[in-house]
Design a protein around this motif. Structure first.
Motif, PDB file in Angstrom:
ATOM      1  N   ASP A  50       3.542 -21.976   7.717  1.00 10.01           N
ATOM      2  CA  ASP A  50       2.675 -23.034   7.232  1.00 10.01           C
ATOM      3  C   ASP A  50       1.388 -22.430   6.670  1.00 10.01           C
ATOM      4  N   LYS A  51       0.952 -22.969   5.535  1.00 11.83           N
ATOM      5  CA  LYS A  51      -0.321 -22.557   4.939  1.00 11.83           C
ATOM      6  C   LYS A  51      -0.378 -21.050   4.719  1.00 11.83           C
ATOM      7  N   PHE A  52       0.664 -20.544   4.086  1.00 12.22           N
ATOM      8  CA  PHE A  52       0.723 -19.110   3.820  1.00 12.22           C
ATOM      9  C   PHE A  52       0.412 -18.841   2.357  1.00 12.22           C
ATOM     10  N   THR A  53      -0.354 -17.813   2.108  1.00 12.68           N
ATOM     11  CA  THR A  53      -0.624 -17.362   0.746  1.00 12.68           C
ATOM     12  C   THR A  53      -0.349 -15.864   0.667  1.00 12.68           C
ATOM     13  N   PHE A  54       0.165 -15.433  -0.474  1.00 11.47           N
ATOM     14  CA  PHE A  54       0.463 -14.018  -0.653  1.00 11.47           C
ATOM     15  C   PHE A  54      -0.821 -13.218  -0.819  1.00 11.47           C
ATOM     16  N   PRO A  55      -0.798 -11.965  -0.380  1.00 17.56           N
ATOM     17  CA  PRO A  55      -1.953 -11.108  -0.654  1.00 17.56           C
ATOM     18  C   PRO A  55      -2.097 -10.888  -2.157  1.00 17.56           C
ATOM     19  N   ASP A  56      -3.316 -10.787  -2.631  1.00 15.98           N
ATOM     20  CA  ASP A  56      -3.583 -10.637  -4.064  1.00 15.98           C
ATOM     21  C   ASP A  56      -2.905  -9.400  -4.644  1.00 15.98           C
ATOM     22  N   ALA A  57      -2.751  -8.362  -3.825  1.00 14.73           N
ATOM     23  CA  ALA A  57      -2.170  -7.112  -4.312  1.00 14.73           C
ATOM     24  C   ALA A  57      -0.717  -7.272  -4.746  1.00 14.73           C
ATOM     25  N   LEU A  58      -0.040  -8.337  -4.259  1.00  5.65           N
ATOM     26  CA  LEU A  58       1.365  -8.528  -4.619  1.00  5.65           C
ATOM     27  C   LEU A  58       1.536  -8.718  -6.118  1.00  5.65           C
ATOM     28  N   PHE A  59       0.629  -9.470  -6.735  1.00  2.00           N
ATOM     29  CA  PHE A  59       0.804  -9.861  -8.128  1.00  2.00           C
ATOM     30  C   PHE A  59       0.416  -8.772  -9.117  1.00  2.00           C
ATOM     31  N   THR A  60      -0.070  -7.654  -8.628  1.00  2.00           N
ATOM     32  CA  THR A  60      -0.398  -6.533  -9.514  1.00  2.00           C
ATOM     33  C   THR A  60       0.241  -5.243  -9.015  1.00  2.00           C
ATOM     34  N   CYS A  61       1.348  -5.388  -8.278  1.00  2.00           N
ATOM     35  CA  CYS A  61       2.007  -4.210  -7.691  1.00  2.00           C
ATOM     36  C   CYS A  61       2.885  -3.542  -8.756  1.00  2.00           C
ATOM     37  N   SER A  62       2.473  -2.375  -9.206  1.00  2.00           N
ATOM     38  CA  SER A  62       3.182  -1.673 -10.275  1.00  2.00           C
ATOM     39  C   SER A  62       4.448  -0.974  -9.788  1.00  2.00           C
ATOM     40  N   SER A  63       4.605  -0.811  -8.469  1.00  2.00           N
ATOM     41  CA  SER A  63       5.769  -0.088  -7.946  1.00  2.00           C
ATOM     42  C   SER A  63       6.988  -0.986  -7.760  1.00  2.00           C
ATOM     43  N   LEU A  64       6.801  -2.307  -7.741  1.00  2.00           N
ATOM     44  CA  LEU A  64       7.895  -3.223  -7.442  1.00  2.00           C
ATOM     45  C   LEU A  64       8.982  -3.173  -8.513  1.00  2.00           C
ATOM     46  N   VAL A  65      10.224  -2.997  -8.050  1.00  2.00           N
ATOM     47  CA  VAL A  65      11.403  -3.050  -8.916  1.00  2.00           C
ATOM     48  C   VAL A  65      12.209  -4.312  -8.609  1.00  2.00           C
TER      49      VAL A  65
ATOM     50  N   MET B 240       0.821  -1.209   0.000  1.00  2.00           N
ATOM     51  CA  MET B 240       0.000   0.000   0.000  1.00  2.00           C
ATOM     52  C   MET B 240       0.853   1.258   0.000  1.00  2.00           C
ATOM     53  N   ARG B 241       2.068   1.151   0.536  1.00  2.00           N
ATOM     54  CA  ARG B 241       2.950   2.323   0.626  1.00  2.00           C
ATOM     55  C   ARG B 241       3.914   2.402  -0.561  1.00  2.00           C
ATOM     56  N   GLY B 242       3.604   1.699  -1.639  1.00  2.00           N
ATOM     57  CA  GLY B 242       4.387   1.800  -2.865  1.00  2.00           C
ATOM     58  C   GLY B 242       5.782   1.234  -2.768  1.00  2.00           C
ATOM     59  N   VAL B 243       5.954   0.107  -2.095  1.00  2.00           N
ATOM     60  CA  VAL B 243       7.276  -0.481  -1.918  1.00  2.00           C
ATOM     61  C   VAL B 243       7.909  -0.789  -3.277  1.00  2.00           C
ATOM     62  N   LYS B 244       9.214  -0.506  -3.379  1.00  2.00           N
ATOM     63  CA  LYS B 244       9.958  -0.771  -4.622  1.00  2.00           C
ATOM     64  C   LYS B 244      10.784  -2.046  -4.525  1.00  2.00           C
ATOM     65  N   HIS B 245      11.311  -2.320  -3.333  1.00  2.00           N
ATOM     66  CA  HIS B 245      12.189  -3.482  -3.149  1.00  2.00           C
ATOM     67  C   HIS B 245      11.630  -4.325  -2.002  1.00  2.00           C
ATOM     68  N   LEU B 246      11.122  -5.494  -2.332  1.00  2.00           N
ATOM     69  CA  LEU B 246      10.482  -6.363  -1.349  1.00  2.00           C
ATOM     70  C   LEU B 246      11.306  -7.632  -1.196  1.00  2.00           C
ATOM     71  N   ASP B 247      11.719  -7.934   0.049  1.00  2.00           N
ATOM     72  CA  ASP B 247      12.574  -9.084   0.350  1.00  2.00           C
ATOM     73  C   ASP B 247      11.928  -9.879   1.481  1.00  2.00           C
ATOM     74  N   LEU B 248      11.453 -11.082   1.167  1.00  2.00           N
ATOM     75  CA  LEU B 248      10.771 -11.919   2.146  1.00  2.00           C
ATOM     76  C   LEU B 248      11.542 -13.209   2.340  1.00  2.00           C
ATOM     77  N   ASN B 249      12.013 -13.426   3.559  1.00  2.00           N
ATOM     78  CA  ASN B 249      12.737 -14.645   3.924  1.00  2.00           C
ATOM     79  C   ASN B 249      12.042 -15.214   5.158  1.00  2.00           C
ATOM     80  N   ILE B 250      10.995 -16.009   4.939  1.00  2.00           N
ATOM     81  CA  ILE B 250      10.127 -16.401   6.044  1.00  2.00           C
ATOM     82  C   ILE B 250       9.774 -17.890   5.944  1.00  2.00           C
ATOM     83  N   SER B 251       9.423 -18.457   7.084  1.00  2.00           N
ATOM     84  CA  SER B 251       8.943 -19.843   7.147  1.00  2.00           C
ATOM     85  C   SER B 251       7.566 -19.836   7.800  1.00  2.00           C
TER      86      SER B 251
END
Length: 440
Positions: A133-148, A120-131
């Motif tokens: 169970d039964k996790f799904t990404f938020p739908d907004a991730l796959f249409t984030c136009s700000s991600l570099v 929501m805050r227009g992140v450009k660089h997203l780094d996820l290193n997590i463990s």
């Protein structure tokens, strides 16, 4: 000027820039220094949250009482508070890391909420290193136009929706991800119109029959130890690709490589045991013949063996740097009729050479032209105090007309015999008067 706080007198933008290099929890602690620092950390655009439960046994003994459910609860509260303090402030970099043991886990809802907050805050660089169970990404991730930049190190099945769109994504690093099927792979790469750097590490492709990476702008591609099925094909079509790194412990069913003439640097490491050399060589030949225009090449021991088994043998007319790194875990080559000398005769422009001494099997009577006129620096590793190694070094000294530096890296068993090796080689005549010998 004793007692003067010069740092606090700096302008806000400089202080915020300094804080951006710290972890977020350390940056937040500066708020207690004075009223001058109270709200500065809330303006930092780089957020780095880390809670690592993968600690050593010794650290575990020291921190056993501290690292418990209350620690995880405090971590959740801290991340929530920081994001609430930031309000609508843009986030440039967002890094979230936690690797926790069973029974000690950040809940999936919290992680999803934090990631959504960064999006929501227009992140450009997203780094996820997590463990999780039964996790799904938020739908907004796959249409984030700000991600570099998008870096994912998480064990989950990657279901790629049909409406995925990353218009500005340039860097994509995936580790431990499981690709759902061929369509997921195709949709992912086709959605990134500006993709330039891709890393695929320890990813599972158990349901993928054709892993296809096709992109007109891709410049760097790294594939490390993927988990293929026996009938999976790897397809690469990248006309702008300049750096290619490929490390695997088993070959795929087949390769389809196109438009790789622009590759400048390649690192090919086959790490395979108990293999059919001839069968593997036929598959590997497809790779070597497509990268023949490289200027820099790194080969593992088995990669070199596969290359030497190719028929016909590929030439490397533009190769300037060649390295076969020394790995104590690797065994000697099983095929002894060809060695590094065969490859050298097909590299007329070679200038820098680093190799382990046992891959140079014979000393050819017809000296390779690159050794006579081009090679400037040579490094020999796993060097021993025996006649064979000394003979190889002498051969190089008496034929290297352009040689400027010869580095000898002795094996562990010969560390106390450096003086003897030095006395022999320093006294031996050199073809190049400017050659410097270094023994380490």
């Amino acid at each position: 000027m004793k007692g003067v706080d010069r740092i606090s007198d700096l302008p806000d933008p400089i202080l915020i820039h300094i804080l951006s290099f710290l972890s977020t929890i350390i940056a937040a602690r500066t708020s207690i220094l004075s009223t001058r620092w109270r709200n500065l950390f809330t303006l930092v655009s780089n957020l780095n949250f880390e809670l690592d439960g993968c600690i050593s046994r010794w650290e575990n003994r020291l921190r056993l009482r501290k690292f418990n459910s209350s620690t995880i609860k405090s971590f959740r509260c801290f991340v929530d508070r920081v994001l609430s303090f930031h309000g609508r402030t843009n986030v440039d970099k967002f890094r979230l890391k936690f690797r926790l043991k069973r029974g000690k886990c950040v809940d999936s809802d919290s992680a999803c909420r934090w990631i959504s907050g960064a999006l929501m805050r227009g992140v450009k660089h997203l780094d996820l290193n997590i463990s999780l169970d039964k996790f799904t990404f938020p739908d907004a991730l796959f249409t984030c136009s700000s991600l570099v930049t998008l870096k994912l190190d998480i064990v989950l099945v990657l279901h790629v929706p049909e409406d995925i769109h990353f218009p500005n994504l340039e860097t994509l690093h995936l580790k431990s991800v499981k690709f759902f099927d061929d369509n997921s792979v195709k949709s992912l790469f086709s959605s990134c119109s500006n993709l330039q750097d891709v890393v695929i590490e320890n990813c599972s492709m158990m349901n993928v029959k054709s892993f296809r990476i096709s992109h007109p702008l891709l410049r760097s591609l790294t594939i490390i130890r993927p988990c293929y099925t026996s009938n999976c094909w790897l397809t690469i079509d990248a006309p702008c690709l300049s750096n290619f790194k490929y490390i695997i412990d088993h070959l795929v069913a087949g390769y389809s490589l196109k438009n790789l003439e622009s590759i400048v640097s390649a690192d090919i490491q086959f790490l395979i045991e108990n293999v059919d050399l001839q069968a593997d060589a036929r598959h590997a030949a497809t790779i070597f013949r497509e990268i023949y225009r490289v200027r820099s090449l790194v080969l593992s021991l088995y990669s070199l063996e596969l290359l030497l088994s190719c028929e016909p043998f590929p030439a490397f007319p533009t190769l300037v740097e060649l390295e076969t790194p020394y790995d104590k875990a690797e065994q000697l080559m099983s095929s002894t009729d060809k060695g590094l000398e065969t490859l050298l005769s097909h590299c007329p422009e070679l200038e820098n050479l680093a190799f382990r001494q046992d891959v140079l099997i014979s000393l050819p009577e017809e000296v390779p032209s690159c050794l006579s006129f081009k090679v400037k620096a040579i490094e020999i590793s796993n060097f021993k105090e025996d006649e064979d190694c000394i003979r190889k070094a002498k051969y190089i000294l008496e034929n290297g007309r352009a040689l400027e530096k010869l580095t000898i890296r002795t094996s562990i068993c010969c560390r106390f015999n450096k003086l003897k090796i030095s006395q022999v080689l320093f006294a031996y005549p050199r073809k190049s008067k400017q050659c410097f010998i270094l023994i380490v």
